[in-house]
Design a protein around this motif. Structure first.
Motif, PDB file in Angstrom:
ATOM      1  N   VAL A   1       0.865  -1.178   0.000  1.00 11.82           N
ATOM      2  CA  VAL A   1       0.000   0.000   0.000  1.00 11.82           C
ATOM      3  C   VAL A   1       0.901   1.228   0.000  1.00 11.82           C
ATOM      4  O   VAL A   1       1.810   1.336   0.829  1.00 11.82           O
TER       5      VAL A   1
ATOM      6  N   GLN B   1      -2.196   4.837   2.467  1.00 10.53           N
ATOM      7  CA  GLN B   1      -2.350   4.368   3.835  1.00 10.53           C
ATOM      8  C   GLN B   1      -2.710   5.527   4.762  1.00 10.53           C
ATOM      9  O   GLN B   1      -3.562   5.388   5.653  1.00 10.53           O
TER      10      GLN B   1
ATOM     11  N   CYS C   1      -6.365   6.594   4.175  1.00 13.78           N
ATOM     12  CA  CYS C   1      -7.248   5.581   4.762  1.00 13.78           C
ATOM     13  C   CYS C   1      -7.278   5.705   6.281  1.00 13.78           C
ATOM     14  O   CYS C   1      -8.339   5.560   6.908  1.00 13.78           O
TER      15      CYS C   1
ATOM     16  N   PRO D   1      -7.842  -0.135   2.736  1.00 14.80           N
ATOM     17  CA  PRO D   1      -7.244  -0.146   1.390  1.00 14.80           C
ATOM     18  C   PRO D   1      -7.662  -1.340   0.539  1.00 14.80           C
ATOM     19  O   PRO D   1      -7.751  -1.220  -0.689  1.00 14.80           O
TER      20      PRO D   1
END
Length: 334
Positions: free
Chosen positions: A247, A252, A255, A262
């Motif tokens: 990711v 990240q 999120c 993710p």
């Protein structure tokens, strides 16, 4: 199922599957009707893959692409996921009255450029103009035909216990890009869509081995939704290692701020691949040499136990069930 269509029915999760099963499959079912990315058709001595896809993108331009590029990538990638070399596309446009001709020209130019990269020709099309407010600027539908590579038979129903689960790069970038492009949260992050045509990526894997059980592009609903679809179709369990899932740090971070997973953010240039464990290291090696798959990684394994479930091992070694996809998955990308 609800008495009316809701946005959740278009999100790619549980409600989408229910809509397909209760309405479309009920009326359209036939020997060629498929749950995979494209139908396999026998025409004389030739096996062809055939698919169609509609594209509604808000906003229609985003870092890394636009609706024109996306409309080619989405259909080319669906053919590639069946092990088919994309050959020809048609395209249909529904254009809102008052739409900018300059923008339409730019999106058509992006389609031409992406088709050339993918090695396909756009050979037919249709144009409709709708009244002001009847559509959201521009809808594009593309239909594709490709020729199957001999001896290659990937399908969502072919995952086997012991298979390795591979992703061809970092996940969730397209969904995150669209979310940021809407500027609803005032978040400034350096994220670009992974939108790309992936036939050459598939071709590189097939040069290593034709023994690839599943290839799927993780579009609506992201990798998580794809994994649940395959677990259900193949009647297997899937165990993931959260630490192995690539990711991008910016994805990240977004999120983390918004409470998003993710695994459920859309990709437009990433494949989920199931292959025998002994073939997986060589597949990852060749993928990492490709332009669109440099961060390919083995992220999990297929098990015979817990069929239909996706389990994630966390960074502290605990195992937890990945929540099944349901409702309207956010951000809505189409």
């Amino acid at each position: 199922m609800n008495d009316v269509v809701t946005l959740a029915h278009g999100a790619g999760g549980k409600q989408t599957a229910e809509l397909i099963d209760t309405v479309f499959k009920t009326h359209f079912s036939n020997p060629e009707f498929t749950a995979d990315d494209a139908a396999v058709l026998h025409v004389g001595n030739t096996k062809l893959a055939f698919t169609t896809d509609g594209f509604i993108v808000s906003p229609p331009e985003f870092p890394g692409g636009n609706i024109g590029k996306l409309s080619i990538c989405g259909t080319v990638n669906d053919l590639a996921c069946m092990g088919a070399k994309p050959l020809y596309l048609s395209c249909a446009f529904v254009i809102e009255e008052g739409f900018s001709l300059a923008k339409l020209d730019a999106y058509a130019a992006a389609m031409k450029e992406t088709a050339a990269e993918a090695g396909v020709r756009i050979v037919a099309g249709d144009t409709k103009v709708a009244g002001k407010g009847q559509v959201d600027h521009l809808f594009i539908t593309t239909t594709g035909i490709g020729q199957l590579v001999e001896g290659v038979h990937p399908s969502g129903a072919q995952a086997k216990p012991g298979d390795a689960v591979i992703v061809t790069g970092d996940i969730g970038r397209h969904g995150c890009t669209i979310l940021l492009a809407r500027n609803q949260f005032g978040i400034d992050a350096d994220v670009t869509s992974d939108c790309a045509p992936l036939w050459h990526t598939v071709q590189s894997m097939l040069s290593v081995t034709p023994d690839i059980h599943v290839i799927r592009d993780a579009t609506r609903g992201g990798v998580g939704t794809v994994l649940y679809e395959i677990a259900g179709q193949s009647r297997v369990g899937i165990h993931l290692d959260s630490q192995a899932i690539p990711v991008h740090p910016s994805v990240q971070g977004v999120c983390g701020m918004l409470g998003l997973e993710p695994l459920y953010l859309a990709c437009e240039g990433r494949l989920v691949v199931f292959a025998p464990q002994e073939k997986a290291p060589a597949l990852v090696d060749v993928l990492r040499q490709g332009e669109y798959s440099r961060q390919a990684a083995i992220i999990g394994t297929v098990t015979a136990d817990e069929p239909g479930r996706v389990v994630v091992r966390t960074e502290i070694g605990a195992e937890t069930l990945l929540p099944p996809p349901g409702g309207e998955l956010l951000p809505r990308i189409c």
